[in-house]
Enzyme design. Sequence first.
Site, short mmCIF file in Angstrom:
data_model
loop_
_atom_site.label_atom_id
_atom_site.label_comp_id
_atom_site.label_asym_id
_atom_site.label_seq_id
_atom_site.Cartn_x
_atom_site.Cartn_y
_atom_site.Cartn_z
N GLY A 155 125.88 16.40 -8.22
CA GLY A 155 127.27 16.39 -7.80
C GLY A 155 128.24 16.23 -8.95
O GLY A 155 127.85 16.15 -10.11
N ASP B 163 115.89 8.90 -15.17
CA ASP B 163 116.66 9.99 -15.78
C ASP B 163 117.43 9.49 -17.00
O ASP B 163 118.64 9.71 -17.12
CB ASP B 163 117.62 10.60 -14.76
#
Length: 773
Positions: A500, A612
Site C-alpha cells: 500500500g 522484511d
Amino acid sequence: MAAILLFLLLSAYYSAGTAQQSPLNISLGSSLTPTSNSSWLSPSRLYAFGFYQQGNGYAIGIFLAGIPQRTVVWTANRDNPIVPMNATLVLSIDGRLVLQQTQGQDIDIANPPDSISTASMLDSGNFVLYNSARNVIWQSFDHPTNALLPGQTLKAGQKLFSSASETDSSRGIFGLEMQADGNLVQYPVGTPDAAFPYYWTSRTEGQGPNATLNLEDDGHLYLLVTNGTVVNLTVGGHPKNRTIYLARIDVHGIFGLYSHSLDRGNWSTIWEPTNKCDPKGLCGVNSFCILMDKVADCRCLPGFDFVNQGNWTTGCERNFTVESCKSKAGNVTYDMRSWDNMQWENNPYEVLEATRQEDCKKACFEDCNCEAALFRDRECRKQKLPLRFGKSTTDSTITFVKVGILVSYTQGVPSNLPKINKEVRVDVLVIGITLTTFGVLMFVLTGVYAHRNRLRAYKNISEDVNVEYIENVAPRAFTFAELEQATNDFREELGRGAFGAVYKGILPNSQKVVAVKKLEKMLEEGETEFQNEILAIGKTHHRNLVRLLGYCIHGPNRLLVYEYMSNGSLADIIFTPEKKLNWDYRIEIASQIARGILYLHEECEIPIIHCDIKLQNLLMDEKRCTKISDFGLAKLLKHDQTKTYTGIRGTKGYVAPEWHRKLPVTVKVDVYSFGIVLLEIICCRKNIDWSLTEDQAVLEEWVYDCFEAKELHKLVNDEEVDMSKLERVIKIAIWCIQDEPAIRPSMKKVLLMLEGTVDIPVPPCPTSFLSSK
C-alpha cells in the site's frame, strides 16, 4: 684461524641481538601529527607512542601497533583525551613533551622533575623520558591508566580506572586500587572512601603497607605483600615467545588477565575473578543485571524504561507520571509488581520484622513514602527510589515495586467512566418512571432527549482526551473519516510499497504530524489475527522502532498510523553519493538497527519476527536516529515458540534461504536480512546491481571474494577506513548471511560483536552457491 672466525661470527651475532633490543632514541625537536608521522615505534615495532583515532578526533597514548586489533594500554591527559586533527606533539628544544594546538594553551603530556634530553618507546610497552645524564626521569609504567603490562607494578595507593567505552579512553566508572593495607579491590567510582561498596577483593587486608600488584612475562599475576609473601592471582608458566600478556579493568568493570598470540591473532581470557554482573553500577539505577549466555545484560524494573537505550549506566526511569498515591481523581492508579531472586543495595528507611510476604507487599502499597520493598527471611525493608546495584542472584529476596497503571482507553474514550454512565442511567430511570404517567408519546420524546445527552457526553470526553496520552497506552482506533481529514483526503503521498501507499497527515486535535499507511492488500490471516497483531505491535516501545500510534478498520479499508519520520529512509541516504555518511556514523546506524531487532526478538512481551528488514524500512527521525518501520509483514511468536511456519514474506535480495525451502521460520531470518543491510551500509550500494560487472553485481558474492583475496579496500572505494575495523564488520556480516540458520549468531551476539566486546572467528563460506564455485 677457525677460532678467530668463530669469535668474529659470535661477536657479530651478539652485537646484532643487542642492537635489536636497544631502544631507539627520540631526540629533541622531534614531533608527531595525527595524520602523517603519527607515532614513535618500539624497536620491535610491537608498541607505539603517539596519536590514535578516538571518535571524531584523536588521543595520545601507547598502543599495540604490531597486531591487527589496535589495543590501547595507556592514555595521556585522560580527563580530556580528545585532541583536534591539527594538533602537534613535540619533544621541544627546551626539554618538554608538549601538545601544541593552533587555538588554546599548550598542554604538557608529562611533568618530569628535570628537563628532558631524550625519550624512548621500549619493547616492554614503557615510554621513558631521560635527562642529560641518561637517568630515567619519567616513565609511563609509573602512571598506569587502565592496564598493566609484564614488568609493570601497581604500587600501594595507585589505581587503574576503566575506560568510558570501547571507543572512548577517558576515565570510566570502575576502579581497581592497590590499597595501603595490602588489599586489592574493585569498586564503582564516585563512592566515599570510608565505605567502598567493593564488588571484588583479594582479601589480603592487613598485609601492607608496601604491597604491590605484579605481572610477569609468563602470565604470572600476583600480589607481593608483607615480608615478601606472594599471593598468586594466576599461575605462571604460560608461553613467553610471541605471546603478549595484559592485565586490564575493562569498560564493564571486569579486571582480568588476557593473552594474545602473535601467530593466532586473537585475545584469550586467562583469568577473570568476578561474575559479569558483579560490577556495581554497570546497569545504573532502577535496573538490574542478568547473565545471558555468560554475557551481562541490563533490564529495567517493571514500570520503568531506559533513560538512554544505548547506555546502560544511565539507568531507568518511570514510564508513567507520578501522582499522589492518595489521589482518587488522577490518571494513574498504583499496583505492586514483584520480582524474585534479586539483590540490591541495602538502604531501607524502615524495617518490618517477623512479617509475611503479603503483609510486606501491603505495607508498601499503603505507605505513600514506600516506592519499593525487599522481602527476605520474614524481614520487610521499605525503600525509596532509586534502587541501586541490582543483579539477579540465587538468594530468596523478593523485590516489590510500586508502579503506576494508566487509565485504559477504548477508541479514544476512557473506559472507566462510572460517574458519567451512572448519572445517565439514573436520569433514564427517573424519566422512565415519570413517562409512565404521560404515555407513549412522552416516553419517546424523553428517550430521544436521553440519547442526545449521551452523545453529547461522549463527544465532550472525546474532545478533551489527550491523543498523545492514548498513544503511550496502546494503538488508538481511528475512524476512517478522521484519517481522511488528517491526510486531506490522502493527498500527500510519501511513498508506496508492496502492501500500500503511505500518506502524510496531521491529527486535528494535537496537530501531531503522522504517516498513514493505507493497506491495499490483506495478509492471509483473518480479521482477529490482524487486530491481535496490531495490539501486540502497538505495545512495543523502543527508541529504534517507529511507533505505531493507531489503526483503522472500516469495511474493506485497513489503515495504520505511525509517527512521522522527517528524514526519510536509509535507502535514500545510503544509495545517494552526495548524502554519503562517514564510516563511524554508518557503524553507529548499524548498531541502532541491531538494537531495534534485538528488542523485537528478545525483549517484547510477545517475540516478533519482522520478516522484511531492508534499507527502505529503516527510517530517520528529525534527530537522525534510525528506526525500524513497517511491521505489516511481522510474525508474532507465542511465548513457548521458537519457530513458525508461514508463507514467504519479505523482499527479494533480503530473504533468507529457508523461506524458499519451506522450512520453519525463526528470528534468524531477520539476522540474515540484517547481514545484507550491513553490507549495503558498509559498501554504500544496493545488494543487487546489474549495472556493475558480473563479479560485482551480487553484493554478498563480491564481498566474500574480496574477503578471501584480502582486498577489502575495494569495498569502500579506498575510503579512509581502519582496515582492521572494516575486516571486523565484514566478518560480522558474513556470519549473519550464513546459509544455515543455526550458524547465524543471535542479534544479541551481533550487537556485542559490533560494540567490539567479543572476538569474531573467521566465518566460513556463507552460502551454497558460493561454496560450489
